[in-house]
Design an enzyme around this catalytic site. Structure first.
Site, PDB file in Angstrom:
ATOM      1  N   GLY A  95       0.995  -1.207  -0.088  1.00  0.00           N
ATOM      2  CA  GLY A  95      -0.041  -0.029  -0.150  1.00  0.00           C
ATOM      3  C   GLY A  95       0.865   1.114  -0.099  1.00  0.00           C
TER       4      GLY A  95
ATOM      5  CE  LYS B  19     -19.793  15.945   0.160  1.00  0.00           C
ATOM      6  NZ  LYS B  19     -20.620  15.679   1.498  1.00  0.00           N
TER       7      LYS B  19
ATOM      8  CB  VAL C 102      -0.434   5.164   5.738  1.00  0.00           C
ATOM      9  CG1 VAL C 102       0.598   5.209   6.802  1.00  0.00           C
ATOM     10  CG2 VAL C 102      -1.700   5.649   6.406  1.00  0.00           C
ATOM     11  N   GLY C 103       1.325   5.349   2.993  1.00  0.00           N
ATOM     12  CA  GLY C 103       2.730   4.865   2.371  1.00  0.00           C
ATOM     13  C   GLY C 103       3.224   6.088   1.668  1.00  0.00           C
TER      14      GLY C 103
ATOM     15  CE  LYS D  94      -7.639  -2.651   8.414  1.00  0.00           C
ATOM     16  NZ  LYS D  94      -6.254  -2.111   7.802  1.00  0.00           N
TER      17      LYS D  94
ATOM     18  NE  ARG E 158     -15.806   9.305  12.778  1.00  0.00           N
ATOM     19  CZ  ARG E 158     -16.837   8.905  13.445  1.00  0.00           C
ATOM     20  NH1 ARG E 158     -17.394   9.402  14.916  1.00  0.00           N
ATOM     21  NH2 ARG E 158     -17.945   8.493  12.549  1.00  0.00           N
TER      22      ARG E 158
ATOM     23  CG  ASN F  20     -11.002   9.769   9.912  1.00  0.00           C
ATOM     24  OD1 ASN F  20     -10.234  10.275   8.842  1.00  0.00           O
ATOM     25  ND2 ASN F  20     -12.356   9.463   9.759  1.00  0.00           N
TER      26      ASN F  20
ATOM     27  N   GLY G  36      -0.310   4.778  -1.163  1.00  0.00           N
ATOM     28  CA  GLY G  36      -1.664   5.271  -0.719  1.00  0.00           C
ATOM     29  C   GLY G  36      -1.290   6.421   0.294  1.00  0.00           C
TER      30      GLY G  36
ATOM     31  CE1 TYR H 223     -10.697  -1.062   6.683  1.00  0.00           C
ATOM     32  CE2 TYR H 223     -11.367  -0.443   8.842  1.00  0.00           C
ATOM     33  CZ  TYR H 223     -10.236  -0.153   7.797  1.00  0.00           C
ATOM     34  OH  TYR H 223      -9.068   0.613   7.881  1.00  0.00           O
TER      35      TYR H 223
HETATM   36  P1  NAP Z   1      -5.190   4.223   0.540  1.00  0.00           P
HETATM   37  O1  NAP Z   1      -4.570   5.449   0.444  1.00  0.00           O
HETATM   38  O2  NAP Z   1      -6.544   3.667   0.017  1.00  0.00           O
HETATM   39  O3  NAP Z   1      -4.139   3.144  -0.267  1.00  0.00           O
HETATM   40  C1  NAP Z   1      -4.470   1.729  -0.072  1.00  0.00           C
HETATM   41  C2  NAP Z   1      -3.168   0.888  -0.792  1.00  0.00           C
HETATM   42  O4  NAP Z   1      -3.443  -0.265  -0.938  1.00  0.00           O
HETATM   43  C3  NAP Z   1      -2.808   1.465  -2.146  1.00  0.00           C
HETATM   44  O5  NAP Z   1      -1.450   1.775  -2.245  1.00  0.00           O
HETATM   45  C4  NAP Z   1      -3.494   0.356  -3.149  1.00  0.00           C
HETATM   46  O6  NAP Z   1      -2.804   0.242  -4.092  1.00  0.00           O
HETATM   47  C5  NAP Z   1      -2.986  -0.824  -2.004  1.00  0.00           C
HETATM   48  N1  NAP Z   1      -3.823  -1.860  -2.258  1.00  0.00           N
HETATM   49  C6  NAP Z   1      -5.279  -1.889  -2.465  1.00  0.00           C
HETATM   50  N2  NAP Z   1      -5.701  -3.250  -2.806  1.00  0.00           N
HETATM   51  C7  NAP Z   1      -4.732  -3.828  -3.068  1.00  0.00           C
HETATM   52  C8  NAP Z   1      -4.430  -5.474  -3.449  1.00  0.00           C
HETATM   53  N3  NAP Z   1      -5.353  -5.884  -3.702  1.00  0.00           N
HETATM   54  N4  NAP Z   1      -3.282  -5.586  -3.650  1.00  0.00           N
HETATM   55  C9  NAP Z   1      -2.080  -4.847  -3.603  1.00  0.00           C
HETATM   56  N5  NAP Z   1      -2.271  -3.615  -3.236  1.00  0.00           N
HETATM   57  C10 NAP Z   1      -3.502  -3.052  -2.909  1.00  0.00           C
HETATM   58  O7  NAP Z   1      -5.031   3.594   2.221  1.00  0.00           O
HETATM   59  P2  NAP Z   1      -4.621   4.345   3.311  1.00  0.00           P
HETATM   60  O8  NAP Z   1      -5.859   5.472   3.879  1.00  0.00           O
HETATM   61  O9  NAP Z   1      -3.110   4.798   3.257  1.00  0.00           O
HETATM   62  O10 NAP Z   1      -4.713   3.157   4.296  1.00  0.00           O
HETATM   63  C11 NAP Z   1      -3.449   2.534   4.829  1.00  0.00           C
HETATM   64  C12 NAP Z   1      -3.661   1.600   6.101  1.00  0.00           C
HETATM   65  O11 NAP Z   1      -4.375   2.318   7.116  1.00  0.00           O
HETATM   66  C13 NAP Z   1      -4.909   0.578   5.790  1.00  0.00           C
HETATM   67  O12 NAP Z   1      -4.551  -0.749   6.290  1.00  0.00           O
HETATM   68  C14 NAP Z   1      -5.979   1.272   6.382  1.00  0.00           C
HETATM   69  O13 NAP Z   1      -7.121   0.267   6.586  1.00  0.00           O
HETATM   70  C15 NAP Z   1      -5.594   1.738   7.505  1.00  0.00           C
HETATM   71  N6  NAP Z   1      -6.213   2.981   8.247  1.00  0.00           N
HETATM   72  C16 NAP Z   1      -6.580   4.086   7.417  1.00  0.00           C
HETATM   73  C17 NAP Z   1      -7.466   4.999   7.814  1.00  0.00           C
HETATM   74  C18 NAP Z   1      -7.685   6.232   7.086  1.00  0.00           C
HETATM   75  O14 NAP Z   1      -8.376   7.303   7.684  1.00  0.00           O
HETATM   76  N7  NAP Z   1      -7.307   6.480   5.749  1.00  0.00           N
HETATM   77  C19 NAP Z   1      -7.708   4.928   9.285  1.00  0.00           C
HETATM   78  C20 NAP Z   1      -7.309   3.991   9.970  1.00  0.00           C
HETATM   79  C21 NAP Z   1      -6.532   2.994   9.528  1.00  0.00           C
HETATM   80  P3  NAP Z   1      -3.339   0.743  -5.452  1.00  0.00           P
HETATM   81  O15 NAP Z   1      -3.426   2.085  -5.638  1.00  0.00           O
HETATM   82  O16 NAP Z   1      -2.590   0.467  -6.580  1.00  0.00           O
HETATM   83  O17 NAP Z   1      -4.957   0.146  -5.641  1.00  0.00           O
HETATM   84  P1  GDP Z   2     -15.450   6.982  10.057  1.00  0.00           P
HETATM   85  O1  GDP Z   2     -14.810   8.065  10.710  1.00  0.00           O
HETATM   86  O2  GDP Z   2     -14.617   5.749   9.803  1.00  0.00           O
HETATM   87  O3  GDP Z   2     -16.686   7.020  10.505  1.00  0.00           O
HETATM   88  O4  GDP Z   2     -15.524   7.391   8.417  1.00  0.00           O
HETATM   89  P2  GDP Z   2     -15.626   8.854   7.786  1.00  0.00           P
HETATM   90  O5  GDP Z   2     -14.197   9.625   7.758  1.00  0.00           O
HETATM   91  O6  GDP Z   2     -16.303   8.645   6.484  1.00  0.00           O
HETATM   92  O7  GDP Z   2     -16.450  10.071   8.506  1.00  0.00           O
HETATM   93  C1  GDP Z   2     -17.786   9.672   8.796  1.00  0.00           C
HETATM   94  C2  GDP Z   2     -18.351  10.733   9.503  1.00  0.00           C
HETATM   95  O8  GDP Z   2     -18.135  12.153   8.759  1.00  0.00           O
HETATM   96  C3  GDP Z   2     -20.031  10.514   9.573  1.00  0.00           C
HETATM   97  O9  GDP Z   2     -20.650  11.204  10.741  1.00  0.00           O
HETATM   98  C4  GDP Z   2     -20.534  11.328   8.386  1.00  0.00           C
HETATM   99  O10 GDP Z   2     -21.965  11.549   8.480  1.00  0.00           O
HETATM  100  C5  GDP Z   2     -19.464  12.540   8.304  1.00  0.00           C
HETATM  101  N1  GDP Z   2     -19.423  13.187   6.961  1.00  0.00           N
HETATM  102  C6  GDP Z   2     -19.945  14.378   6.879  1.00  0.00           C
HETATM  103  N2  GDP Z   2     -19.496  15.029   5.435  1.00  0.00           N
HETATM  104  C7  GDP Z   2     -19.015  13.554   4.692  1.00  0.00           C
HETATM  105  C8  GDP Z   2     -18.708  13.400   3.702  1.00  0.00           C
HETATM  106  O11 GDP Z   2     -18.447  14.136   2.548  1.00  0.00           O
HETATM  107  N3  GDP Z   2     -17.930  12.003   3.382  1.00  0.00           N
HETATM  108  C9  GDP Z   2     -17.782  11.067   4.421  1.00  0.00           C
HETATM  109  N4  GDP Z   2     -16.968  10.245   4.117  1.00  0.00           N
HETATM  110  N5  GDP Z   2     -18.404  11.540   5.724  1.00  0.00           N
HETATM  111  C10 GDP Z   2     -18.718  12.562   5.861  1.00  0.00           C
END
Ligand code: NAP
Ligand code: GDP
Length: 327
Positions: A12, A198, A17-18, A151, A219, A176, A15, A147
């Site tokens: 990843g 948006k 984090v990466g 996890k 959050r 988040n 993405g 999800y």
């Molecule tokens: P992201 O931006 O959506 O990036 C996802 C990465 O995973 C991309 O590099 C993607 O590659 C790769 N990937 C997806 N499907 C794959 C597959 N089948 N095989 C190989 N690679 C694959 O994710 P992120 O937000 O950085 O999240 C990183 C970690 O943090 C995840 O484990 C997520 O669950 C965790 N996390 C995220 C959040 C958040 O708010 N974003 C919060 C808590 C935990 P491609 O682009 O090439 O598809």
């Molecule tokens: P979560 O933190 O895992 O619940 O996921 P999100 O990052 O999607 O945040 C969701 C919260 O943000 C909920 O309370 C939604 O109602 C609120 N929210 C408000 N506007 C948006 C929007 O445009 N996109 C998303 N994803 N959530 C929104």
């Protein structure tokens, strides 16, 4: 094994984090706290390098790079509204990816594996603040069951591999996350990137900037560059199969409304014009996490980027990278 032969594989790696881990490592001086170690090679892979839902593809990648350490970030990821639509897929894909990574890491004798959980996986009905011991204390929120259970099994599998095979595998629990290189898709992304996109369109097209839900849920948001440093610290310093929460302090929790107003200010949009669509889902009200374990082990203050500043930087990044950003 000499330090020179260390290969750190980041799944990843392209993405949210990466990209931040890469940026931090490439900015910090070699051998500094958040820098590369001399002679260390970092490899960032994405889905075109290997489909991690497929065991053979995953194994071939491990045999190609022969990693000594793995940071496993790859996942099917999305905000509340994507989770609601694709709960089954979230389970199947993430469970497969995580199982393949853990199995292959053992098979090629990876010295350390960090897998990534999330505060989204904690029980819905719980006491607050939540800590690392509470992951399995009751069902997760129904909106992201797929999800969450995938996890949660990583947490179990990591501990079992440590117990039975002596693997130095662990898990981290971020809150988040937002920042540069996020997925800014308005339907499927998380709240901050969705709101930035948006707001950008509202300003460009002279339309309303509408926040989904009531704006009242809470959050703890973490900036990806800050989280990247905490990952690097975990890689260097944390050797325990039990999970560790990587989060801003509890007192830095903000409402969705606060976040929306920070986005409006970051984009230069009048805050008094922000609207709310209360017919949309609010999701889990809060997931307040306690980061005392990290604080104690880190042993000195960690300087988180102030929320407003981090949101502003993310807005600037989105504007500058609009054409190529994931959206
Ligand atoms: P992201 O931006 O959506 O990036 C996802 C990465 O995973 C991309 O590099 C993607 O590659 C790769 N990937 C997806 N499907 C794959 C597959 N089948 N095989 C190989 N690679 C694959 O994710 P992120 O937000 O950085 O999240 C990183 C970690 O943090 C995840 O484990 C997520 O669950 C965790 N996390 C995220 C959040 C958040 O708010 N974003 C919060 C808590 C935990 P491609 O682009 O090439 O598809
Ligand atoms: P979560 O933190 O895992 O619940 O996921 P999100 O990052 O999607 O945040 C969701 C919260 O943000 C909920 O309370 C939604 O109602 C609120 N929210 C408000 N506007 C948006 C929007 O445009 N996109 C998303 N994803 N959530 C929104």
């Amino acid at each position: 094994m000499t330090q020179e032969s260390n290969v750190v594989l980041v799944t990843g790696g392209t993405g949210l984090v990466g990209s931040a881990i890469r940026k931090v490592l490439e900015t910090a001086p070699v051998d500094s706290e958040f820098g590369k170690k001399a002679g260390e090679t970092w490899i960032y892979v994405r889905s075109k390098d290997a489909d991690l839902t497929d065991y053979e593809s995953t194994k071939a990648m491990f045999e190609k790079y022969k990693p000594t350490q793995v940071i496993h970030l790859a996942a099917m990821v999305g905000g509340l509204f994507k989770n609601l639509k694709y709960n089954a897929e979230f389970y199947t894909k993430n469970q497969a990816m995580n199982d393949n990574i853990i199995r292959c890491s053992k098979e090629v004798d990876v010295q350390k594996l960090i897998s990534c959980l999330s505060t989204c996986i904690f029980p819905d009905k719980t006491t607050y603040p939540i800590d690392e011991t509470m992951v399995h204390n009751g069902p997760p929120h129904h909106s992201n069951e797929g999800y969450a259970y995938a996890k949660r099994m990583v947490e179990v599998q990591t501990r079992l591999y440590a117990e039975q095979y002596g693997c130095n595998f662990t898990t981290v629990i971020p809150t988040n996350i937002f920042g540069h290189d996020d997925n800014f898709n308005m339907d499927d992304g998380h709240v901050i990137p969705g709101l930035i996109h948006k707001c950008y369109l509202a300003m460009r097209d002279n339309t309303d900037f509408v926040v989904w839900g009531t704006g009242s849920p809470l959050r703890q948001f973490i900036y990806n560059d800050d989280l990247a440093k905490l990952f690097i610290w975990t890689l260097r310093e944390y050797d325990d199969p039990k999970p560790i929460i990587l989060s801003v302090p509890e007192e830095d929790e903000v409402s969705i409304k606060d976040a929306a107003l920070a986005v409006a200010r970051g984009m230069g949009y009048p805050v008094e014009n922000v609207k709310y669509d209360t017919t949309k889902n609010d999701g889990q009200f809060k997931k307040t996490a306690n980061s005392d374990k990290f604080k104690k082990l880190y042993g000195k203050p960690f300087e988180f980027t102030p929320f407003e500043e981090a949101v502003k930087e993310t807005c600037e990044w989105f504007k500058a990278n609009y054409e190529n950003a994931r959206r």
